[in-house]
Design a protein around this motif. Structure first.
Motif, PDB file in Angstrom:
ATOM      1  N   LEU A  43       1.086  -1.194  -0.412  1.00  0.00           N
ATOM      2  CA  LEU A  43      -0.155  -0.034   0.000  1.00  0.00           C
ATOM      3  C   LEU A  43       1.204   1.113   0.280  1.00  0.00           C
ATOM      4  O   LEU A  43       0.656   1.940  -0.579  1.00  0.00           O
ATOM      5  N   GLN A  44       2.242   1.037   0.650  1.00  0.00           N
ATOM      6  CA  GLN A  44       2.957   2.671   0.512  1.00  0.00           C
ATOM      7  C   GLN A  44       3.196   2.690  -0.718  1.00  0.00           C
ATOM      8  O   GLN A  44       3.086   3.728  -1.407  1.00  0.00           O
ATOM      9  N   ARG A  45       3.417   2.029  -0.977  1.00  0.00           N
ATOM     10  CA  ARG A  45       4.312   1.839  -2.822  1.00  0.00           C
ATOM     11  C   ARG A  45       3.633   2.417  -3.551  1.00  0.00           C
ATOM     12  O   ARG A  45       3.600   3.339  -4.348  1.00  0.00           O
ATOM     13  N   LEU A  46       2.039   1.680  -3.780  1.00  0.00           N
ATOM     14  CA  LEU A  46       1.001   1.931  -4.084  1.00  0.00           C
ATOM     15  C   LEU A  46       0.493   3.516  -3.992  1.00  0.00           C
ATOM     16  O   LEU A  46       0.455   4.017  -4.837  1.00  0.00           O
ATOM     17  N   PHE A  47       0.361   4.032  -2.666  1.00  0.00           N
ATOM     18  CA  PHE A  47      -0.664   5.164  -2.765  1.00  0.00           C
ATOM     19  C   PHE A  47       0.733   6.298  -2.571  1.00  0.00           C
ATOM     20  O   PHE A  47       0.676   7.504  -2.557  1.00  0.00           O
ATOM     21  N   GLU A  48       2.456   6.060  -2.992  1.00  0.00           N
ATOM     22  CA  GLU A  48       3.237   6.925  -2.635  1.00  0.00           C
ATOM     23  C   GLU A  48       3.582   6.870  -4.135  1.00  0.00           C
ATOM     24  O   GLU A  48       4.539   7.874  -4.097  1.00  0.00           O
ATOM     25  N   SER A  49       3.076   6.516  -5.087  1.00  0.00           N
ATOM     26  CA  SER A  49       3.646   6.528  -6.395  1.00  0.00           C
ATOM     27  C   SER A  49       2.539   7.223  -7.385  1.00  0.00           C
ATOM     28  O   SER A  49       1.660   7.549  -6.705  1.00  0.00           O
ATOM     29  N   ASN A  50       2.968   7.686  -8.874  1.00  0.00           N
ATOM     30  CA  ASN A  50       1.898   8.272  -9.560  1.00  0.00           C
ATOM     31  C   ASN A  50       1.308   6.881 -10.518  1.00  0.00           C
ATOM     32  O   ASN A  50       0.915   6.893 -11.308  1.00  0.00           O
ATOM     33  N   PHE A  51       1.236   5.956  -9.620  1.00  0.00           N
ATOM     34  CA  PHE A  51       0.294   4.674 -10.494  1.00  0.00           C
ATOM     35  C   PHE A  51      -0.984   4.941 -10.603  1.00  0.00           C
ATOM     36  O   PHE A  51      -1.433   5.868  -8.899  1.00  0.00           O
ATOM     37  N   SER A  52      -1.716   4.515 -11.723  1.00  0.00           N
ATOM     38  CA  SER A  52      -2.995   5.202 -11.854  1.00  0.00           C
ATOM     39  C   SER A  52      -3.680   4.691 -10.196  1.00  0.00           C
ATOM     40  O   SER A  52      -3.900   2.880 -10.478  1.00  0.00           O
ATOM     41  N   ARG A  53      -5.120   4.867  -9.522  1.00  0.00           N
ATOM     42  CA  ARG A  53      -5.706   4.160  -8.400  1.00  0.00           C
ATOM     43  C   ARG A  53      -6.738   4.130  -8.848  1.00  0.00           C
ATOM     44  O   ARG A  53      -8.027   4.174  -8.138  1.00  0.00           O
ATOM     45  N   ASN A  54      -6.781   4.578 -10.179  1.00  0.00           N
ATOM     46  CA  ASN A  54      -8.703   4.651 -10.238  1.00  0.00           C
ATOM     47  C   ASN A  54      -8.735   3.247 -10.669  1.00  0.00           C
ATOM     48  O   ASN A  54      -8.419   2.168 -10.869  1.00  0.00           O
ATOM     49  N   GLY A 106     -16.852  -5.275   4.431  1.00  0.00           N
ATOM     50  CA  GLY A 106     -17.047  -3.753   4.280  1.00  0.00           C
ATOM     51  C   GLY A 106     -16.425  -4.146   2.701  1.00  0.00           C
ATOM     52  O   GLY A 106     -14.974  -4.026   2.524  1.00  0.00           O
ATOM     53  N   ALA A 107     -16.413  -2.737   1.540  1.00  0.00           N
ATOM     54  CA  ALA A 107     -16.543  -2.122   0.964  1.00  0.00           C
ATOM     55  C   ALA A 107     -16.372  -1.067   0.187  1.00  0.00           C
ATOM     56  O   ALA A 107     -17.104  -0.440   0.655  1.00  0.00           O
ATOM     57  N   THR A 108     -15.124  -0.632  -0.699  1.00  0.00           N
ATOM     58  CA  THR A 108     -15.355   0.644  -1.110  1.00  0.00           C
ATOM     59  C   THR A 108     -14.355   0.622  -2.587  1.00  0.00           C
ATOM     60  O   THR A 108     -13.574  -0.099  -2.493  1.00  0.00           O
ATOM     61  N   THR A 109     -14.234   1.822  -3.330  1.00  0.00           N
ATOM     62  CA  THR A 109     -13.244   1.925  -3.984  1.00  0.00           C
ATOM     63  C   THR A 109     -13.022   3.535  -3.939  1.00  0.00           C
ATOM     64  O   THR A 109     -12.743   4.025  -3.110  1.00  0.00           O
ATOM     65  N   VAL A 110     -11.484   3.387  -4.349  1.00  0.00           N
ATOM     66  CA  VAL A 110     -10.526   4.502  -4.166  1.00  0.00           C
ATOM     67  C   VAL A 110     -11.150   5.720  -5.611  1.00  0.00           C
ATOM     68  O   VAL A 110     -10.629   5.322  -6.467  1.00  0.00           O
ATOM     69  N   LYS A 111     -10.708   6.753  -4.589  1.00  0.00           N
ATOM     70  CA  LYS A 111     -10.411   7.784  -5.685  1.00  0.00           C
ATOM     71  C   LYS A 111      -9.310   8.300  -5.597  1.00  0.00           C
ATOM     72  O   LYS A 111      -8.359   7.324  -5.266  1.00  0.00           O
ATOM     73  N   ALA A 112      -8.795   8.657  -6.915  1.00  0.00           N
ATOM     74  CA  ALA A 112      -7.280   8.564  -7.523  1.00  0.00           C
ATOM     75  C   ALA A 112      -6.018   9.226  -6.437  1.00  0.00           C
ATOM     76  O   ALA A 112      -5.808   9.269  -6.423  1.00  0.00           O
ATOM     77  N   THR A 113      -7.447  10.711  -5.820  1.00  0.00           N
ATOM     78  CA  THR A 113      -6.522  11.388  -5.166  1.00  0.00           C
ATOM     79  C   THR A 113      -6.472  11.442  -3.300  1.00  0.00           C
ATOM     80  O   THR A 113      -5.424  12.523  -3.267  1.00  0.00           O
ATOM     81  N   GLU A 114      -7.291  10.380  -3.526  1.00  0.00           N
ATOM     82  CA  GLU A 114      -7.449  10.267  -1.678  1.00  0.00           C
ATOM     83  C   GLU A 114      -6.200   9.572  -1.441  1.00  0.00           C
ATOM     84  O   GLU A 114      -5.148   8.366  -1.875  1.00  0.00           O
ATOM     85  N   THR A 115      -5.841   9.874  -0.025  1.00  0.00           N
ATOM     86  CA  THR A 115      -5.256   8.562   0.509  1.00  0.00           C
ATOM     87  C   THR A 115      -5.673   7.008   0.968  1.00  0.00           C
ATOM     88  O   THR A 115      -6.412   7.110   1.423  1.00  0.00           O
ATOM     89  N   PHE A 117     -21.269  -1.585   0.862  1.00  0.00           N
ATOM     90  CA  PHE A 117     -20.561  -0.425   0.413  1.00  0.00           C
ATOM     91  C   PHE A 117     -20.662   0.370   0.480  1.00  0.00           C
ATOM     92  O   PHE A 117     -21.819   1.156   0.552  1.00  0.00           O
ATOM     93  N   PHE A 118     -19.830   1.545   0.504  1.00  0.00           N
ATOM     94  CA  PHE A 118     -19.688   3.161   0.757  1.00  0.00           C
ATOM     95  C   PHE A 118     -19.152   3.663   0.111  1.00  0.00           C
ATOM     96  O   PHE A 118     -18.257   3.418  -0.733  1.00  0.00           O
ATOM     97  N   SER A 119     -20.167   4.325  -1.158  1.00  0.00           N
ATOM     98  CA  SER A 119     -19.221   4.860  -2.427  1.00  0.00           C
ATOM     99  C   SER A 119     -18.500   5.446  -1.150  1.00  0.00           C
ATOM    100  O   SER A 119     -18.848   7.186  -0.851  1.00  0.00           O
ATOM    101  N   PRO A 120     -17.139   6.531  -2.158  1.00  0.00           N
ATOM    102  CA  PRO A 120     -16.322   7.432  -1.952  1.00  0.00           C
ATOM    103  C   PRO A 120     -16.634   9.103  -1.995  1.00  0.00           C
ATOM    104  O   PRO A 120     -17.793   9.014  -2.981  1.00  0.00           O
TER     105      PRO A 120
END
Length: 429
Positions: A286-297, A392-401, A426-429
């Motif tokens: 998660l650290q590598r994923l959220f600290e990189s420019n990799f698209s999280r959409n 519990g489930a949710t999707t990720v926005k591109a800019t959130e932590t 499920f909770f939407s972002p």
């Protein structure tokens, strides 16, 4: 193996020897070949008429002292000649010499005296007519320069034009040559009355010509440089092989360490009980994923919690709880893709991060996993039990932590447990 200091000393010594040779070459003793006086060499005077004492005559033959009167009306001059070899076709090689030292005592009224050399070459000379067909070369010396030592360079001699013309000599034979000089002589080309005494004639040269010395020095240094280049190439080749072996050893050690590192990393990021990734491993990803420019959409997160897990431990024992944890981990791990990240988050909680997934597909996958676990029978000792999970489930926005994403997922899980468990929220972002 030659040591660098030894080679440096040798090279310095070679430089010093080279400098000494160049500096002292001109002071080396000359190479001298006496031509006259020499009791084995025969000399005579000549005139247009044999034994004509009116034109040429000996004053003292023992010291080559003679007179030569070239009077008007005489068809030919008179002169003196010295045989240089045992016969008139075998002479001496003067090509290795630079010039002639001549000491002649002279009295008379001639402005110049002609010095000549004859060279016999079978390529164009007739053995029966050596006096005429041998190559005639000459140069002139001012009589004012006589009565003292005179140095005449061999390069001053030129081939007589009349000789080339009369015998139709080919061009390649018309240049001066002194490889087989059979005679040396002198005469006069103007009418004059002369008295001559020949004291000394000698060929003079260098033991080592300057051109030869320089050529040898250049050749020596070229050979030395080639040897040095080859030696350095050899040393570089040896060093390259040694370095290559060292690098291979280092690569081998590195691969070994890398394998051990991967093993240790796998142990440090793997949950011992379930065999899936532990919390530390998931956090690294998660650290590598959220600290990189990799698209999280198009990415989703699920958080699982085993319903009433404490009751299982209390009623059936911790071994039964371990079986349930392992089985649930296996069921979920078999249902997800290789690109998804699944691990044990802690206690009875598991986490799943899915890439390239929409909200609908994420909810569908969560329901599928919940139903699969609900239908599964867990073998505990001699009995089969049923276990359910809340998700519990949710999707990720591109800019959130991740902290924001996890907080929302945890709220969805809390809502699922408070709504009766064994369900997906499920909770939407």
């Amino acid at each position: 193996m030659i040591r660098p200091k030894s080679y440096a000393t040798f090279r310095l010594l070679a430089v010093l020897i080279t400098i000494i040779l160049i500096a002292t070459h001109q002071y080396l003793p000359a190479k001298i070949l006496p031509l006259y006086p020499d009791p084995e060499r025969l000399s005579w005077i000549y005139s247009p008429h044999a034994h004509d004492t009116e034109q040429a005559d000996w004053i003292d033959r023992s010291i080559n002292h003679f007179r030569c009167n070239y009077a008007p009306g005489d068809a030919y001059s008179c002169g003196w000649s010295l045989n240089l070899g045992p016969d008139r076709t075998t002479g001496i090689d003067l090509s290795a010499y630079d010039g002639l030292n001549i000491f002649i005592h002279y009295k008379g009224n001639a402005p110049r005296i002609r010095l000549s050399l004859r060279d016999f070459d079978p390529s164009f000379s007739d053995i029966e007519k050596y006096d005429t067909t041998s190559k005639v070369m000459s140069t002139a010396i001012r009589t004012s320069d006589l009565n003292q030592p005179v140095y005449v360079q061999l390069s001053e001699f030129s081939v007589a034009e009349w000789w080339i013309t009369e015998f139709d000599i080919a061009r390649q034979y018309s240049a001066p040559s002194m490889n087989n000089a059979i005679a040396i002589g002198l005469d006069f080309n103007v009418h004059s009355d002369n008295e001559i005494r020949i004291e000394r004639i000698e060929a003079v040269g260098q033991w080592i010509k300057k051109e030869t010395l320089y050529f040898c020095i250049i050749l020596f240094w070229m050979i030395l440089i080639v040897i040095e280049v080859l030696w350095r190439f050899y040393l570089i080749n040896i060093k390259t092989k040694t370095d290559a072996q060292r690098i291979n050893n280092l690569v081998s050690e590195y691969k070994k360490l890398e394998t051990e590192k991967q093993q240790f990393e796998a142990l440090s990021t793997t949950d011992v009980l379930t065999g899936v990734m532990n919390r530390a491993g998931v956090q690294q990803f998660l650290q590598r994923l959220f600290e990189s420019n990799f698209s999280r959409n198009q990415m989703g997160v699920m958080l699982f919690d085993i319903d009433y897990f404490k009751k299982i431990n209390d009623s059936l024992g911790h071994d039964a709880g371990d079986v349930v944890l392992s089985e649930i981990a296996r069921i979920i791990n078999e249902q997800v893709r290789q690109t998804d990240i699944f691990g044990r988050w802690g206690g009875e909680e598991f986490i799943l991060i899915c890439s390239q997934i929409s909200e609908d597909r994420l909810i569908t996958l969560a329901e599928k996993l919940r139903e699969t676990i609900e239908r599964h029978s867990f073998a505990i000792d001699d009995q089969l039990i049923k276990v359910t999970v809340s998700i519990g489930a949710t999707t990720v926005k591109a800019t959130e932590t991740f902290e924001a994403v996890f907080k929302r997922t945890d709220k969805a899980l809390y809502n699922a447990k408070n709504s009766g468990r064994n369900q997906v929220r499920f909770f939407s972002p």
